[in-house]
Design an enzyme around this catalytic site. Structure first.
Site, PDB file in Angstrom:
ATOM      1  CB  SER A   1      -7.807  -2.460  -2.085  1.00  0.00           C
ATOM      2  OG  SER A   1      -6.626  -2.497  -2.871  1.00  0.00           O
TER       3      SER A   1
ATOM      4  CE1 TYR B   1      -5.793   1.688   1.539  1.00  0.00           C
ATOM      5  CE2 TYR B   1      -4.757  -0.028   0.217  1.00  0.00           C
ATOM      6  CZ  TYR B   1      -5.740   0.927   0.376  1.00  0.00           C
ATOM      7  OH  TYR B   1      -6.677   1.110  -0.612  1.00  0.00           O
TER       8      TYR B   1
END
Lengths: 327, 178
Positions: free
Chosen positions: A219, A232
Site C-alpha cells: 500500500s 495496518y
C-alpha cells in the site's frame, strides 16, 4: 445487483447488453474495439459518498456505489493461459479484480475468503466459470498456520499445481489513538497481514516451478502512513520489504516476487472500519485525481506481474496511487 | 480557537496551513469512551480546518459570495468550537486539541498556490466535501453517541453544518459556471 454505477451502465450500453453481471466479455471478446480515451478524473464515482457502515469484513455487494472489479469491462487476451492461481481475499476488492482478470486471461483460479464473505465469493466463482475457467472457492480464516498450509495444499490438489500466489487478504481498522488499539486487534492485524503470507509462501514454494510468481498487496501506507492506521500501515511496510528480500532469495529458483501498492481504493475494507465515517464521505478527495481508485484499475497490474512477459520484474512494487506520490 | 492567542498570529496560522502542526487526536488523558473522544477530536479538527481555510479565502479571494461565506464560516465555527470546548469541560472530557487532520492539511496545502476564480472554485469544492464529511460524523454521533452532553453538541453542530452545506452548493454552482 441493485446498485449500478454510471460507468457500468455506460459500459453495458456500449456493449449493447442489458444485464450487468450477465454480460461478461471473456477471451472471445478480444476483437472488440477499445473504448474511447477517457479523462481519469471522470471515469469513476467521486466523493462525496453516502455515509455507510458494515460489520467487518464487509461485502462489496452492499456498498453504495458498488465497486467496479472489472465485471463488465475487463477483456482478456490469453496472457495467463493454463496458469493456476491462488488469491487470498479473492471475493472482493483488488483480489476480486485480480481473480476476474486472471480467469479472463485463461488461468484457473482458487480464491480464499472468510465465511462471512460467501455472498461476494459466489459472484466471483460465477464470473470465473463464465470466463470458461475452473474456480476453487476455499473459505477460512488465515490467522492459523495449519489452515494456511492446508489452504495451499487444497489449492494445489484442486488446480493440479500452483503458478501464481497472490497474498492479498488484509485486516485494516481506523483507530485514532494507539491507546485504543487492543492486543487482540493488533494481533488480528499482524496474523492476517504478516503471518499468513509467511505461512502460505513457505507452504507454496516447494510446489512452484521456475517461472512461477508471488505477488503481495502492499500500500501507499507502507511509505506514508496515516495516523489512524498505525497497525495496518506497518504491515504494509513489512509486505513491501518481504517482497524485496524474497525476490533476492527466490531468484535462484526462478520464482519472481513483486508487490502492488494501491492508493485509496473503493473496497469493503473501507466501509467496515478501515475508514472513519467522515473520511469515507470524502474518500479519495485528497488525491490529485479527486476520487478513489476502483479495484479494476489495478487488475492489469496483477496480470502484468503474473505473466511471462514481465520476466525481468522481481523485487519491485507497482503502484496505482492516484497521484499522491507513492510508491 | 479565539481563546488561544498563539493561534491568532499569522505566522502560526501559516504554520498550520502548511501542515507543520498536524496532530493526531489527543492521547494525554483518556476520559470518555473512544467513540466520544474521536467525535470531540473530529469536530475540533473540522472547526479548526474551517477557520483556517476561511482565513485563506479572506486573504486570497476577491469574490463577494466567497468572502461572505468565509466570514460566516469564521463566525459559526468559532462559536461551534467554543461550545465544543465548554461542553467537553462540562462532560469531564479532556480539552480538544486545536489541530487539523492529515487529509485536511493536504486540502489546505492545495489552496496555498491558487488565486482568482481557481481559488474560489477549489475552496468551494473543498467546503462542500469537508462539510459533508463533518455532517456524517455529527449525525452519526447525534444518533448513537454514548454521552448526552456531547450528543446535544452533535445535534447543534449537525444543524449548523447542514445549513452550510445548503449554502455552499449554490455558490459552488455559480463559481463552476464562470
Amino acid at each position: 445487483m441493485t446498485e449500478t454505477t454510471r460507468r457500468q451502465m455506460l459500459t453495458a450500453a456500449t456493449l449493447g447488453t442489458a444485464a450487468v453481471l450477465g454480460a461478461t466479455p471473456g477471451i472471445a471478446a478480444e476483437a472488440q474495439p477499445k473504448p474511447a480515451k477517457q479523462n481519469p478524473r471522470d471515469k469513476y464515482p467521486k466523493p462525496p459518498f453516502e455515509p455507510q457502515r458494515q460489520p467487518w469484513p464487509g461485502l462489496a455487494s452492499q456498498m453504495k456505489p458498488r465497486p467496479d472489479h472489472g465485471e463488465t469491462s475487463y477483456i482478456g487476451s490469453g496472457r495467463l493461459r493454463g496458469r493456476k492461481a491462488l488469491i487470498t481475499g479473492g471475493d472482493s476488492g483488488m483480489g476480486r479484480a485480480a481473480a476476474i482478470a486472471f480467469a479472463r486471461e485463461g488461468a484457473d483460479v482458487a480464491i480464499n475468503y472468510l465465511p462471512a464473505e460467501e455472498a461476494d465469493a459466489r459472484e466471483v466463482v460465477d464470473l470465473i466459470h463464465r470466463a470458461g475457467q475452473k474456480a476453487v472457492p476455499l473459505t477460512g480464516d488465515l490467522r492459523s498456520a495449519p489452515f494456511c498450509r492446508q489452504l495451499v495444499d487444497r489449492a494445489v490438489s484442486a488446480l493440479g499445481g500452483l503458478d501464481i500466489l497472490v497474498c492479498n487478504a488484509a485486516r485494516q481498522q481506523s483507530i485514532a489513538s494507539i491507546l485504543d488499539v487492543t492486543d487482540e486487534e493488533f494481533d488480528q492485524t499482524m496474523k492476517t497481514n504478516i503471518y499468513a503470507p509467511f505461512w502460505m509462501i513457505k507452504a507454496a514454494v516447494p510446489h512452484m516451478e521456475p517461472g512461477s510468481v508471488i505477488i503481495g498487496t502492499t500500500s501507499e501506507q507502507a511509505y506514508d502512513p496515516s495516523p489512524d492506521l498505525y497497525a495496518y500501515a506497518q504491515t504494509k511496510a513489512a509486505t513491501m520489504n518481504y517482497v524485496k528480500s524474497l525476490a533476492k532469495q527466490l531468484g535462484a529458483k526462478g520464482i519472481r516476487v513483486n508487490g502492488v501498492a494501491p492508493g485509496p481504493i473503493w473496497t469493503p475494507l473501507q466501509v467496515s472500519g478501515g475508514a472513519s465515517q467522515g473520511k469515507l464521505v470524502t474518500f479519495g478527495a485528497t488525491t490529485p485525481l479527486g476520487r478513489p481508485g476502483q479495484p479494476v484499475e489495478l487488475a492489469g497490474i496483477y496480470v502484468r506481474l503474473a505473466e511471462d512477459d514481465g520476466s525481468f520484474t522481481t523485487g519491485n512494487i507497482y503502484g496505482a496511487g492516484g497521484g499522491q506520490g507513492q510508491p | 480557537m479565539s481563546k488561544d492567542p498563539a493561534l491568532r498570529t499569522p505566522a502560526r496560522l501559516l504554520a498550520l496551513a502548511l501542515g507543520v502542526c498536524v496532530l493526531s487526536p489527543a492521547i494525554a488523558q483518556e476520559t470518555g469512551s473512544r467513540q466520544t473522544r474521536d467525535f470531540v477530536q473530529s469536530l475540533a479538527q473540522s472547526d479548526t480546518f474551517e477557520i483556517l481555510a476561511a482565513q485563506s479565502a479572506l486573504a486570497q479571494s476577491s469574490d463577494r459570495d466567497v468572502r461572505g461565506f468565509a466570514q460566516m464560516m469564521i463566525t459559526d465555527h468559532t462559536a461551534m468550537d467554543r461550545l465544543l470546548s465548554d461542553s467537553a469541560a462540562k462532560a469531564g472530557l479532556a480539552p480538544p486539541v486545536k489541530a487539523i487532520g492529515a487529509d485536511q492539511a493536504l486540502l489546505l496545502n492545495g489552496l496555498g498556490g491558487l488565486t482568482g476564480p481557481e481559488f474560489d472554485k477549489t475552496y468551494l469544492q473543498q467546503q462542500a466535501l469537508a462539510h459533508r464529511s463533518a455532517l456524517a460524523e455529527a449525525q452519526t454521533y447525534a444518533a448513537s453517541g454514548d454521552n448526552a452532553v456531547m450528543r446535544s453538541v452533535a445535534k447543534t453542530a449537525a444543524q449548523a453544518i447542514s445549513a452550510h452545506v445548503a449554502m455552499v452548493e449554490p455558490v459552488l454552482g455559480k463559481a463552476a459556471a464562470r
